[in-house]
Scaffold this active site. Structure first.
Site, PDB file in Angstrom:
ATOM      1  N   ASP A  83      -5.488  99.036 -32.353  1.00  0.00           N
ATOM      2  CA  ASP A  83      -4.811 100.173 -32.988  1.00  0.00           C
ATOM      3  C   ASP A  83      -5.829 100.960 -33.810  1.00  0.00           C
ATOM      4  OD1 ASP A  83      -2.601 101.711 -33.820  1.00  0.00           O
ATOM      5  OD2 ASP A  83      -2.214 100.399 -35.551  1.00  0.00           O
ATOM      6  N   ASP A 105      -9.431 106.525 -31.924  1.00  0.00           N
ATOM      7  CA  ASP A 105      -8.804 107.553 -32.762  1.00  0.00           C
ATOM      8  C   ASP A 105      -9.858 108.558 -33.213  1.00  0.00           C
ATOM      9  OD1 ASP A 105      -7.522 109.122 -34.569  1.00  0.00           O
ATOM     10  OD2 ASP A 105      -6.690 107.483 -35.768  1.00  0.00           O
ATOM     11  N   GLU A 135      -5.935 110.319 -29.187  1.00  0.00           N
ATOM     12  CA  GLU A 135      -5.013 111.005 -30.113  1.00  0.00           C
ATOM     13  C   GLU A 135      -5.444 112.446 -30.328  1.00  0.00           C
ATOM     14  OE1 GLU A 135      -3.894 108.969 -33.709  1.00  0.00           O
ATOM     15  OE2 GLU A 135      -3.094 110.786 -34.623  1.00  0.00           O
ATOM     16  N   HIS A 179       2.145 107.619 -41.338  1.00  0.00           N
ATOM     17  CA  HIS A 179       2.052 106.179 -41.574  1.00  0.00           C
ATOM     18  C   HIS A 179       2.637 105.778 -42.932  1.00  0.00           C
ATOM     19  CE1 HIS A 179      -1.254 106.599 -38.487  1.00  0.00           C
ATOM     20  NE2 HIS A 179      -0.504 105.643 -37.985  1.00  0.00           N
ATOM     21  N   GLY A 180       3.064 104.532 -43.021  1.00  0.00           N
ATOM     22  CA  GLY A 180       3.471 103.981 -44.308  1.00  0.00           C
ATOM     23  C   GLY A 180       4.968 104.075 -44.570  1.00  0.00           C
ATOM     24  N   HIS A 222       2.923 107.354 -33.271  1.00  0.00           N
ATOM     25  CA  HIS A 222       2.518 106.501 -34.398  1.00  0.00           C
ATOM     26  C   HIS A 222       3.477 106.766 -35.560  1.00  0.00           C
ATOM     27  CE1 HIS A 222      -1.563 104.923 -33.276  1.00  0.00           C
ATOM     28  NE2 HIS A 222      -1.224 105.650 -32.233  1.00  0.00           N
ATOM     29  N   ILE A 266       5.216 100.464 -34.686  1.00  0.00           N
ATOM     30  CA  ILE A 266       5.987 100.020 -35.854  1.00  0.00           C
ATOM     31  C   ILE A 266       5.211  98.939 -36.591  1.00  0.00           C
ATOM     32  CG2 ILE A 266       8.123  98.860 -36.576  1.00  0.00           C
ATOM     33  CD1 ILE A 266       9.451 100.166 -34.050  1.00  0.00           C
ATOM     34  N   SER A 268       5.095  99.237 -40.711  1.00  0.00           N
ATOM     35  CA  SER A 268       5.638  99.191 -42.073  1.00  0.00           C
ATOM     36  C   SER A 268       6.984  98.470 -42.147  1.00  0.00           C
ATOM     37  CB  SER A 268       5.780 100.607 -42.633  1.00  0.00           C
ATOM     38  OG  SER A 268       4.516 101.228 -42.696  1.00  0.00           O
TER      39      SER A 268
HETATM   40  P1  13P Z   1       4.316 102.833 -39.562  1.00  0.00           P
HETATM   41  O1  13P Z   1       3.510 102.840 -40.805  1.00  0.00           O
HETATM   42  O2  13P Z   1       5.340 103.911 -39.569  1.00  0.00           O
HETATM   43  O3  13P Z   1       4.893 101.502 -39.269  1.00  0.00           O
HETATM   44  O4  13P Z   1       3.328 103.188 -38.339  1.00  0.00           O
HETATM   45  C1  13P Z   1       2.522 102.200 -37.760  1.00  0.00           C
HETATM   46  C2  13P Z   1       1.489 102.771 -36.858  1.00  0.00           C
HETATM   47  O5  13P Z   1       1.502 103.909 -36.465  1.00  0.00           O
HETATM   48  C3  13P Z   1       0.424 101.865 -36.415  1.00  0.00           C
HETATM   49  O6  13P Z   1      -0.552 102.523 -35.693  1.00  0.00           O
HETATM   50  O1  G3H Z   2      -1.489 102.721 -38.536  1.00  0.00           O
HETATM   51  C1  G3H Z   2      -1.879 101.789 -39.226  1.00  0.00           C
HETATM   52  C2  G3H Z   2      -1.228 100.469 -39.130  1.00  0.00           C
HETATM   53  O2  G3H Z   2      -0.047 100.438 -39.880  1.00  0.00           O
HETATM   54  C3  G3H Z   2      -2.210  99.415 -39.527  1.00  0.00           C
HETATM   55  O3  G3H Z   2      -2.401  99.419 -40.889  1.00  0.00           O
HETATM   56  O4  G3H Z   2      -4.859  99.529 -41.225  1.00  0.00           O
HETATM   57  O5  G3H Z   2      -3.340  98.536 -42.968  1.00  0.00           O
HETATM   58  O6  G3H Z   2      -3.777  97.342 -40.826  1.00  0.00           O
HETATM   59  P1  G3H Z   2      -3.688  98.655 -41.523  1.00  0.00           P
HETATM   60 ZN    ZN Z   3      -0.898 104.539 -36.272  1.00  0.00          ZN
END
Ligand code: 13P
Ligand code: G3H
Ligand code: ZN
Length: 320
Positions: A83, A105, A135, A179-180, A222, A266, A268
């Protein structure tokens, strides 16, 4: 069956009007919670590992945990995906180290530089039987001033050139997710009859324009956690402080899955389920100190959350 790439999964998902869940994994309990739900619901799944996850748990531990899930769940296809690969070297390390899919990315680079690094990763990956997600457009957190500016969204007029010049197998686009756990400010939302905050709709017009330009091509979303209020409340009722945590409504993700969106990320939501459950456990059992006792209900709640996503949001239950 051994680890697979997402090629066949995405083809079936596109044709069937559903999406594959891509869940982030960081430890054994998360891997188990996700894959037990997928095995019981007969759902294909993508287990994804971020740079942060590799730094936390170590590449080898994560690969071996996923390989254990493959052995324990022989009847479902599982993809191991990087990821947000930040550069060619990280992607190469994952390709060489057993992953079947990587994301490069390059979304923060110029269009030309994004194409160049993505093409380099695609050439190496395809030579090794691994697929690549690229992306276009940028997602951002709520702190970022440009988070929801027009400039952040994917520009549909760029997608054909990007895909043809890079050879990517799937494309992540920016249509208003981020994100988040704090995706929208309360002032961006409207209040419905039940007094619940409703965030602004995702930009389905951009998704449709992208799909028109890339017929049959798998699109990735994402930042697609829905931030279940049940778990926000569990966190806040047990010593946490997460005011105004707001996610993407699940109905919109379901709609996106019916279109060209084949992969929905997914992370968070899993973190919230785990943290809420553990906080509650400690408040209710201040004398307990065995990690197995608090990780067990956390893993069980991750499993039920994932089951709900597979059945009610992604539509991929029964598709393995
Ligand atoms: P969330 O923070 O919405 O769960 O997104 C996760 C994500 O995009 C990981 O690449
Ligand atoms: O998009 C990011 C994912 O939620 C991964 O998060 O970089 O804190 O592992 P992280
Ligand atoms: Zn992401």
């Amino acid at each position: 069956m051994p680890l697979v790439t997402s090629t066949e999964m995405f083809k079936k998902a596109y044709e069937g009007g559903y999406a594959i869940g891509a869940f982030n994994v960081n430890n054994m309990e998360i891997v188990q919670g996700i894959t037990e739900a997928c095995a019981e619901e007969k759902a294909p799944v993508i287990l994804q590992v971020s740079k942060g996850a590799r730094a936390y748990a170590n590449h080898t531990y994560l690969v071996k945990l996923v390989e254990a899930a493959v052995i324990e769940c022989p009847d479902i296809p599982i993809v191991l995906h990087l990821d947000h690969g930040p550069d060619f070297e990280t992607c190469k390390s994952c390709i060489d180290g057993g992953f079947t899919s990587v994301m490069i990315d390059g979304s923060s680079l110029s269009f030309e530089d994004n194409i160049a690094v993505t093409r380099k990763v695609v050439e190496y990956a395809h030579d090794h039987g691994v697929v690549v997600e690229g992306e276009l457009g940028t997602l951002a957190g709520i702190e970022d001033e440009v988070a929801h500016d027009v400039g952040s969204y994917t520009r549909p007029e760029e997608v054909e050139e990007f895909v043809s010049k890079t050879g990517v197998d799937s494309l992540a686009i920016a249509i208003g997710t981020s994100h988040g756990a704090y995706k929208f400010k309360p002032e961006q939302c409207t209040v419905n009859e039940e007094g619940i905050l409703v965030p602004p709709a995702l930009r389905f017009d951009i998704l449709e324009e992208v799909s028109k330009r890339l017929p049959g091509f798998p699109i990735v979303l994402h930042g697609s956690s829905s931030v279940p209020q049940e778990y926000v409340k569990m966190v806040n009722d047990h010593g946490g402080k997460m005011p105004n945590a707001i996610g993407v409504p699940e109905s919109q993700l379901r709609d996106a899955a019916k279109l060209s969106v084949c992969k929905i990320n997914i992370d968070s939501d899993l973190r919230l389920a785990m943290t809420g459950t553990i906080r509650k456990f400690f408040v209710e059992h201040p004398d307990k100190f065995d990690p197995r006792e608090y990780l067990k209900p956390a893993r069980a709640n991750i499993k039920e959350l994932v089951r709900h996503k597979l059945v009610d949001v992604l539509g991929c239950a029964g598709k393995a």
